[in-house]
Write a protein that holds these residues in place. Structure first.
Motif, PDB file in Angstrom:
ATOM      1  N   VAL A  94      10.014   6.541   6.117  1.00 18.83           N
ATOM      2  CA  VAL A  94      10.933   6.678   4.982  1.00 18.83           C
ATOM      3  C   VAL A  94      10.166   6.431   3.688  1.00 18.83           C
ATOM      4  CG1 VAL A  94      13.056   6.162   6.242  1.00 18.83           C
ATOM      5  CG2 VAL A  94      11.795   4.291   5.209  1.00 18.83           C
ATOM      6  N   GLY A  96      11.748   7.307   0.378  1.00 16.62           N
ATOM      7  CA  GLY A  96      12.677   7.776  -0.650  1.00 16.62           C
ATOM      8  C   GLY A  96      12.978   6.742  -1.723  1.00 16.62           C
ATOM      9  N   GLY A  97      12.355   5.563  -1.598  1.00 17.53           N
ATOM     10  CA  GLY A  97      12.696   4.479  -2.529  1.00 17.53           C
ATOM     11  C   GLY A  97      12.216   4.769  -3.942  1.00 17.53           C
ATOM     12  N   GLN A  98      12.754   3.991  -4.883  1.00 20.13           N
ATOM     13  CA  GLN A  98      12.428   4.231  -6.284  1.00 20.13           C
ATOM     14  C   GLN A  98      11.224   3.401  -6.746  1.00 20.13           C
ATOM     15  OE1 GLN A  98      16.588   3.507  -7.479  1.00 20.13           O
ATOM     16  NE2 GLN A  98      16.582   5.557  -8.366  1.00 20.13           N
ATOM     17  N   GLY A  99      10.774   2.464  -5.893  1.00 20.94           N
ATOM     18  CA  GLY A  99       9.571   1.686  -6.214  1.00 20.94           C
ATOM     19  C   GLY A  99       9.663   0.968  -7.554  1.00 20.94           C
ATOM     20  N   THR A 100      10.842   0.484  -7.874  1.00 26.21           N
ATOM     21  CA  THR A 100      11.070  -0.134  -9.189  1.00 26.21           C
ATOM     22  C   THR A 100      10.132  -1.314  -9.422  1.00 26.21           C
ATOM     23  OG1 THR A 100      13.356   0.224  -8.538  1.00 26.21           O
ATOM     24  CG2 THR A 100      13.001  -0.742 -10.700  1.00 26.21           C
ATOM     25  N   ARG A 101       9.994  -2.161  -8.388  1.00 21.07           N
ATOM     26  CA  ARG A 101       9.190  -3.375  -8.576  1.00 21.07           C
ATOM     27  C   ARG A 101       7.712  -3.046  -8.731  1.00 21.07           C
ATOM     28  NH1 ARG A 101      11.270  -6.306  -3.390  1.00 21.07           N
ATOM     29  NH2 ARG A 101      11.783  -4.149  -2.872  1.00 21.07           N
ATOM     30  N   LYS A 108       5.953   5.956  -4.464  1.00 17.53           N
ATOM     31  CA  LYS A 108       5.056   4.874  -4.031  1.00 17.53           C
ATOM     32  C   LYS A 108       3.874   5.395  -3.216  1.00 17.53           C
ATOM     33  CE  LYS A 108       7.251   0.486  -3.205  1.00 17.53           C
ATOM     34  NZ  LYS A 108       7.938  -0.402  -2.244  1.00 17.53           N
ATOM     35  N   GLN A 174      17.087  12.411   1.626  1.00 16.63           N
ATOM     36  CA  GLN A 174      18.264  11.553   1.802  1.00 16.63           C
ATOM     37  C   GLN A 174      19.309  11.852   0.724  1.00 16.63           C
ATOM     38  OE1 GLN A 174      15.836   7.823   0.373  1.00 16.63           O
ATOM     39  NE2 GLN A 174      17.990   7.243   0.405  1.00 16.63           N
ATOM     40  N   GLY A 200      19.630   4.364   0.101  1.00 13.73           N
ATOM     41  CA  GLY A 200      18.967   3.317   0.881  1.00 13.73           C
ATOM     42  C   GLY A 200      18.206   3.871   2.085  1.00 13.73           C
ATOM     43  N   LYS A 381       5.255  -4.209  -2.471  1.00  8.27           N
ATOM     44  CA  LYS A 381       6.537  -4.214  -3.187  1.00  8.27           C
ATOM     45  C   LYS A 381       6.329  -4.373  -4.690  1.00  8.27           C
ATOM     46  CE  LYS A 381       9.074  -4.273   0.597  1.00  8.27           C
ATOM     47  NZ  LYS A 381       9.801  -3.081   1.000  1.00  8.27           N
TER      48      LYS A 381
HETATM   49  P1  UTP Z   1      12.575  -1.077  -0.696  1.00  8.64           P
HETATM   50  O1  UTP Z   1      13.880  -1.595  -0.279  1.00  8.64           O
HETATM   51  O2  UTP Z   1      11.470  -2.034  -0.847  1.00  8.64           O
HETATM   52  O3  UTP Z   1      12.789  -0.251  -2.032  1.00  8.64           O
HETATM   53  O4  UTP Z   1      12.175   0.065   0.303  1.00  8.64           O
HETATM   54  P2  UTP Z   1      11.795   0.559  -2.946  1.00  8.64           P
HETATM   55  O5  UTP Z   1      12.651   1.601  -3.564  1.00  8.64           O
HETATM   56  O6  UTP Z   1      10.559   1.052  -2.256  1.00  8.64           O
HETATM   57  O7  UTP Z   1      11.344  -0.486  -4.046  1.00  8.64           O
HETATM   58  P3  UTP Z   1      12.222  -1.199  -5.185  1.00  8.64           P
HETATM   59  O8  UTP Z   1      13.226  -2.040  -4.460  1.00  8.64           O
HETATM   60  O9  UTP Z   1      12.846  -0.108  -6.022  1.00  8.64           O
HETATM   61  O10 UTP Z   1      11.203  -1.985  -5.921  1.00  8.64           O
HETATM   62  C1  UTP Z   1      11.673  -0.190   1.583  1.00  8.64           C
HETATM   63  C2  UTP Z   1      11.337   1.153   2.189  1.00  8.64           C
HETATM   64  O11 UTP Z   1      12.514   1.949   2.286  1.00  8.64           O
HETATM   65  C3  UTP Z   1      12.338   3.177   1.625  1.00  8.64           C
HETATM   66  C4  UTP Z   1      11.199   2.957   0.637  1.00  8.64           C
HETATM   67  O12 UTP Z   1      10.562   4.172   0.342  1.00  8.64           O
HETATM   68  C5  UTP Z   1      10.324   1.991   1.393  1.00  8.64           C
HETATM   69  O13 UTP Z   1       9.545   2.704   2.326  1.00  8.64           O
HETATM   70  N1  UTP Z   1      13.583   3.545   0.941  1.00  8.64           N
HETATM   71  C6  UTP Z   1      14.245   2.629   0.187  1.00  8.64           C
HETATM   72  C7  UTP Z   1      14.048   4.824   1.087  1.00  8.64           C
HETATM   73  O14 UTP Z   1      13.418   5.664   1.772  1.00  8.64           O
HETATM   74  N2  UTP Z   1      15.197   5.169   0.457  1.00  8.64           N
HETATM   75  C8  UTP Z   1      15.887   4.286  -0.296  1.00  8.64           C
HETATM   76  O15 UTP Z   1      16.942   4.672  -0.843  1.00  8.64           O
HETATM   77  C9  UTP Z   1      15.412   2.991  -0.431  1.00  8.64           C
END
Ligand code: UTP
Length: 447
Positions: A94, A96-101, A108, A174, A200, A381
């Protein structure tokens, strides 16, 4: 599809009538687009996020310990290896996260992580799968979940790098959910568009179903999915023991767990609640909860989840057939929203997300599998400090040093120096030991 009247009633029922007022002020075409976006949303579920677990009902889950693991390793590794060899295993990552931190604008996975080769996270992860395919002598399905925020860039990044020599990468995207203000009202990104966030990592279940990828895997005879997250650089794709355990236990789902570093470590905890295993997030627990002893005297909240699983495809298909949807969890976050005064500003509000580990209580047969943190867990993170690129690179280097030592090499590294082993050479210790000539002495050069 709801009629305009039905849609208006739904929005009113869920306190979203401000969207109707906004729609009325839009030109015809923009209004139609906006109403279509609104009609896609399940407003009912959005207003009813998952309830926290009552801590009083909690007991320990069944976890295969490191000792039990060692005892069962020969036979289960053989079972898992047979499944890999028979083409019954897929890898799902997976991303798809936004990698905000982490604070990067790009996905990412595009982060240039490795200290010597400057390989990106995507490259390291893809090379693990490449290495596994080479070992098996056949490609295996590699699924990458993106989000609308990372999809185009991830696909073009892989394409620009020749998909890292993989014959096929199956991208699937997603879904999203509306982000809400502090009163639970949907926000706007701009006039005529809801502000949304990716739904998520748990969005991967619905996305697998909707994209047709789950049905395709089942039709191909894939029985097990090894699930990993892009931001854990050490998560193994090649794990015959894990797959063998899933097969031998006829498990719906296996969750890897690690002994928590300290009681307050911010992880999900594997426990049993009302006869079902589940993962309880640290955000639901008090400092007293995480210090409670279990019936055997060991801490009840002992096992943390590093977000690595093995799913049985059959289990996911059964859930899909009954129209199962993972619940949404709300968390308070700063959001950039278009406000009534016509400006985009940061406001406090809520993101709603699905968590992949909410599949755990759905499993009839679930088992925790203890792993060694230093072998499999190096999360990225934050930009600096704990769980950052610097700590992940150091953990990877320490692991590679152990592989070298296991191969008979005397390793001594100057402070700040790193070892890197390309996953194309070896992605696991077993592979490394099978290939490496051994008996070398790497001298400390100070460079
Ligand atoms: P995190 O929960 O750490 O979120 O994702 P993030 O988006 O990478 O970072 P922040 O919280 O914005 O800083 C854990 C894993 O779940 C994936 C991320 O890509 C990472 O591999 N993920 C998270 C998704 O694929 N989709 C999402 O909507 C959220």
């Amino acid at each position: 599809m709801d009629t305009p009247e039905e849609l208006a009633t739904t929005l009113k029922q869920h306190g979203q009538e401000h969207l109707l007022a906004h729609a009325r002020a839009l030109p015809d075409e923009a209004r139609a687009r906006f109403l279509a976006q609104i009609a896609q949303v399940d407003w009912e579920e959005l207003q009813h996020p998952a309830a926290p677990t009552p801590p009083a009902e909690v007991t320990p889950s069944r976890v295969l310990s490191l000792d039990e693991r060692a005892a069962r390793a020969p036979s289960l590794t053989e079972v898992g290896e047979a499944a890999y060899q028979a083409g019954q295993v897929a890898v799902l990552m997976v991303a798809g996260g936004q990698g905000t931190r982490l604070g990067t604008v790009a996905p990412k996975g595009c982060y240039p992580l490795m200290p010597l080769s400057h390989k990106t996270i995507y490259q390291v992860q893809a090379e693990k799968v490449w290495s596994l395919s080479r070992r098996l002598g056949r490609p295996l399905p590699f699924l990458v979940m993106t989000s609308p925020a990372t999809d185009a860039e991830t696909r073009s990044f892989f394409a620009a790098h020749g998909h890292f020599d993989l014959p096929e990468v199956r991208f699937f995207c997603q879904g999203t959910v509306p982000s809400l203000d502090e009163r639970g009202r949907a926000l706007l990104a701009r006039p005529g568009e809801l502000l949304t966030n990716p739904d998520g990592h748990g969005g991967c279940f619905t996305a697998l179903v909707r994209s047709g990828e789950l049905a395709r895997l089942a039709a191909e005879g894939i029985r097990h999915i090894v699930y990993l997250q892009v931001d854990n650089i050490l998560a193994p794709a090649d794990d015959p023991f894990l797959v063998g355990l899933c097969e031998a236990e006829r498990a719906d789902l296996i969750t890897k767990v690690l002994e928590k570093a300290h009681p307050d470590e911010k992880v999900g905890h594997l426990l049993r609640v009302g006869g079902r295993d589940r993962i309880i997030e640290y955000t639901e627990l008090t400092p007293e909860d995480v210090r409670r002893p279990g019936p055997d005297g060991a801490p009840l909240y002992r096992w943390g989840s590093p977000a690595m699983h093995c799913f049985s495809v059959d289990f996911l298909v059964r859930l899909a057939r009954r129209g199962y949807k993972l619940p949404l969890h709300r968390s308070r976050k700063p959001l950039h929203a278009y406000l009534d005064d016509g400006e985009v500003r940061e406001v406090q509000g809520y993101k709603s997300e699905r968590f992949i580990f909410d599949l755990v209580p759905e499993a009839e047969r679930h088992l925790g599998l203890a792993i060694r943190r230093e072998e499999e867990f190096a999360p990225i993170k934050n930009a600096t400090g704990a769980d950052s690129p610097a700590t992940a690179v150091a953990l990877a280097s320490d692991l590679y040093a152990r592989w070298l030592r296991a191969a008979g090499v005397r390793v001594s590294l100057p402070e700040g120096a790193h070892i890197e082993i390309s996953p194309r050479y070896a992605a696991t210790e077993a592979q490394f030991l099978a290939r490496f000539p051994g008996n070398l002495y790497i001298e400390e050069t100070g460079t």
